[in-house]
Structures are given as structure tokens and as C-alpha cells.
Scaffold this motif. Sequence first.
Motif, mmCIF file in Angstrom:
data_model
loop_
_atom_site.group_PDB
_atom_site.id
_atom_site.type_symbol
_atom_site.label_atom_id
_atom_site.label_comp_id
_atom_site.label_asym_id
_atom_site.label_seq_id
_atom_site.Cartn_x
_atom_site.Cartn_y
_atom_site.Cartn_z
ATOM 1 N N GLY A 152 0.833 -1.312 0.070
ATOM 2 C CA GLY A 152 0.070 -0.123 0.081
ATOM 3 C C GLY A 152 0.931 1.407 -0.141
ATOM 4 O O GLY A 152 2.004 1.285 -0.189
ATOM 5 N N ASP A 153 0.195 2.391 0.174
ATOM 6 C CA ASP A 153 0.814 3.724 0.437
ATOM 7 C C ASP A 153 0.536 4.321 1.595
ATOM 8 O O ASP A 153 1.340 5.183 1.967
ATOM 9 C CB ASP A 153 0.616 4.647 -0.818
ATOM 10 N N TRP A 212 -4.462 1.723 0.693
ATOM 11 C CA TRP A 212 -4.364 2.695 -0.575
ATOM 12 C C TRP A 212 -4.946 3.990 -0.256
ATOM 13 O O TRP A 212 -6.392 3.617 0.016
ATOM 14 C CB TRP A 212 -4.676 2.318 -1.882
ATOM 15 N N ARG A 213 -4.621 5.023 -0.305
ATOM 16 C CA ARG A 213 -5.779 6.269 0.058
ATOM 17 C C ARG A 213 -6.410 6.786 -1.183
ATOM 18 O O ARG A 213 -7.408 6.792 -0.745
ATOM 19 C CB ARG A 213 -4.487 7.496 0.593
ATOM 20 N N ASP A 214 -5.906 6.765 -2.455
ATOM 21 C CA ASP A 214 -6.803 7.065 -3.507
ATOM 22 C C ASP A 214 -6.121 6.617 -4.810
ATOM 23 O O ASP A 214 -5.176 7.134 -5.170
ATOM 24 C CB ASP A 214 -6.791 8.611 -3.234
ATOM 25 N N LEU A 215 -6.693 5.478 -5.082
ATOM 26 C CA LEU A 215 -6.271 4.907 -6.430
ATOM 27 C C LEU A 215 -6.627 5.658 -7.564
ATOM 28 O O LEU A 215 -8.126 6.223 -7.682
ATOM 29 C CB LEU A 215 -6.596 3.613 -6.569
ATOM 30 N N GLN A 240 -8.852 -1.789 -4.033
ATOM 31 C CA GLN A 240 -9.730 -0.706 -3.384
ATOM 32 C C GLN A 240 -8.928 0.437 -2.715
ATOM 33 O O GLN A 240 -7.900 -0.245 -1.697
ATOM 34 C CB GLN A 240 -10.818 -1.227 -2.734
ATOM 35 N N SER A 241 -9.285 1.641 -2.673
ATOM 36 C CA SER A 241 -8.839 2.448 -1.781
ATOM 37 C C SER A 241 -9.547 2.974 -0.719
ATOM 38 O O SER A 241 -10.823 2.528 -0.334
ATOM 39 C CB SER A 241 -8.562 3.788 -2.728
ATOM 40 N N GLY A 242 -8.818 3.583 0.198
ATOM 41 C CA GLY A 242 -9.725 4.015 1.562
ATOM 42 C C GLY A 242 -9.782 2.938 2.585
ATOM 43 O O GLY A 242 -9.439 1.667 2.363
#
Length: 460
Positions: free
Chosen positions: A348-349, A383-386, A408-410
Motif C-alpha cells: 500500500g501507500d 491505499w489512500r486514493d487509487l 480498493q482505496s480508503g
Amino acid sequence: MEVRRDMRGRMAKWCASLALTLLAGRAAAQAPGDIVDEVVVRGPEKTLPSTVQAYSRIDPGDELSYEELDKVERRLVATGLFQEVKVRTEPTGPNRVRLILEVEDKASWVVAPTFALSSANVGGGLLYAENNLWGRSKKFGTAVQVSTAESGVFAGYLDPNLFGQPQLRLSVEGQLRSDRVDEYDPGAGQEDPEVVRRTRINSASIATEFGVMLFERVRAAVKYRLMSVDAKSPDPQEEVTTPAFSIGPSQRDASLRLMVGIDTRQNLHAVMEGLNLEASYEVSNPGVWSDFRYRRYGLLYRHGLRLFDEHNLVLRAEASAGVDLPFHQELVLGGNSLRGFVHRQFRGDTRLSFTAEYHFPLFTIRSLSFRGVGFSDTGLMAWRDLPDDGVLRDVNGRVVRGYLPDSQSGLRGSTLAQGLGAGLRLYLRNIVLPLVGVDAAYGVNSGEFRFYLVAGVSPT
């Protein structure tokens, strides 16, 4: 009457004696320390006396109190150079002393095999390490490792006593590396996580870091890293065959990392004491000679508490966040970084992690100590925002990350995982030997037990 006079006299004498004692104690507490006329170093066979004295941070003419004597001894033990340290003084005159530093060197070099055994990463290699070059505490290490996930050659040099000043620190390291990067189906509840895409990344890198320690607690450092990275086509036998990273000529990845924090940690033989709080910022862009543009922020907390003399509670918490991270710089969790799960299972980030370890002595055979450890590892990856199309491109349109189709993000796509377990550590007091350990961990989410063996220093 005579009895009363005698009692009053005794009471007066007792009060006067108590007052004198209290005044003497107060005067002693407020009295300045002794002045050091000379610093004498005894015992080292390899370490230069000037190096021992530099780490003591005491010079002729300095004022020395009893409290400072204990600090001097801890400073010398914390270097890791000595198996025995004794610090004492000899009077040379009124309020003047000679400082005696008696030390016994450890064997400073080692040639040893290295091993890595965890889910999805099995292998080993050979390590050579010298912990006291030229008797000046300079350190050099080189290693070769071949494993299923990470193989390579590593060499590094560390000077923790630059120009004879323990406040200054310089390191240089380089490596050639080949990584098999596996991506898994999301979720931490899988008993046997399935590899969805497998990518081979080859790289060569060199990095240097310069650090400064102020007041024995405030540390600041700057690090520059230069890397050449080359990604191969994904394994066609896996489910996803679209590239996770642009295929083509090797690309240059350079970054500048700034760090500042408080660091009072000391490794006193097998026990780590002290607090470390630090913040870091890393940037990669053409301004630092990079083909990439990304940023990374980090907060780190580490704390070692000594309990019952030889017991040790070690806490570690970290928060990391990246912006536009390319595939080879993403944050990962799993394996030795999150025991109970597969090596680098989660990507992830944004990463939050917390580890608590309780170390305790078991038994000692001569200079070899066996210590047990109980631990809890917890990690959150997201992931915050893909991007809407599942592809991250740089300003030139080049693909720096192709995400898996079901990413999926968030919070909806985040993964929270925990592992619990116990292990064994071996500590050899009279030689500079890398840590040898074995852990058994239970993945709370998956219900699976996994084992981890680390012996020596890995090039990673």
C-alpha cells in the motif's frame, strides 16, 4: 534536676549532630565534582586508547561527578566493542582525580553463514563483518545472499566516530539485488494466500548518510540514495500478466531523505534501553537527479524499558505515508515485519504498525546467553486514493504502477492484521556476532502458524 539537665544536654547534642549531618549532606549534594587531571585507558588489545577516551566524552580538565561515572560506563558498553567495562577514579590531589577506563575487547570480526526462513522467502548466504577497523570503531560488512524472494550482494561502511567525534556519523552502502515481487489476493484471512502476479525487479544502488547527535539525545541526518531499477515482464503463469511497472530500459531512482528526532537508546549487552522519536521526509524528483517523482513521510516511535534487571520490554510504532509511490518503492508488511503472515503479503501507500516484544533471560552457558521473547505484531495497510483506471503514470505518461484489478482505496480496501507468538534469541557476549533468532507466530486473521528463522545480517 541533674537528670533533666543531662537529658536536655543529650537532646541538644543530638539535634546539633543531626543539623550538622543534614548540612554536610546538602553541601555534598551541592559540591562540584572533581577535576580530571588525566584519563588513563587500560586493557584494550585492539581498540586505540584515543577511541576509548573519545567514547567516554571525558577530557583532562573536565568536571566529573559520581553520576557522570555511571554515564561513562554506559557509553562504553553501548558501543558494542567491549565485553567488560570498568570505570573508576584515583585521587591525585584535593578535588582532583585520575579517570581510569578499563575495558576488554570483543572479538571484532566474524565470518558466518546467514539464513532466512519464512513463508515465501527461504535461503541463505555468507557474511563477513568487521566491527572495529584499525581499532577506531569503524565498521565494514559484506554479504552474499540467495533466497527465493531476495538475492544479492551487499557491502557497507559505517563510521560512528567521524574525525574522532562520537557526535558525527557517516555511512556508505551499496548493493546489487534481484527481487521476486509477489502480489497476493487482498485480505488477511487467507490460510494460504494465492499469488496473483509475480514480477522480477533487478536493481543496483548506492547510498550515503551523514548524521549529527547533539546533547546525546537530539539526532539529525540526511541521506542520499541513487538506484538503477529494471523491471521484467510478469510471470505469464500467474493470473494477472499486465505489467506492474513500465517495462523497458533501466530507470534512475534517486531520493533525498531528511530525518530529525530524539534518540536516547543504548544497547547494553542484550538489553536495549531508551527512547527514540523521529520524523522523516523523503523526496524524489529531477531536482535530486531522479527519473521519478514521489514523496514519503514517516513518524517512528521506539522505546526500550529494562525490567527486573535483565528483562526488556521493547515497543515500536510507525506511521508512514507515500505520495505517487512507484511499484518498487511501495510500503509492505508481512514476514519478519508482521509475523504470522507471508513475506511482503500486504502492499500500500499508507501503513500503520505496532510491535510489542518482551525479552527475558532463560539460561547462560559461559558467554552464550539464551533469551526468550513473546511478541505481538499489528499492522494496518491501505491505499489512500487509487486512480480511476487503476494505473499510476508519471508526468511523461510512463506507467510507474499498474494496480491489481480488485484493488480498493480508503478504509474499505484497507487490511488490518495481527500476529502473536514467541521466540528464542541467542546472544554471545564476547564476540561481535549478528543476532540469531527463531520465532513461531500465529496469524489471528488466518488462524495459521508460521515460523521465522533469521541468522546473521541480510543484504536487505
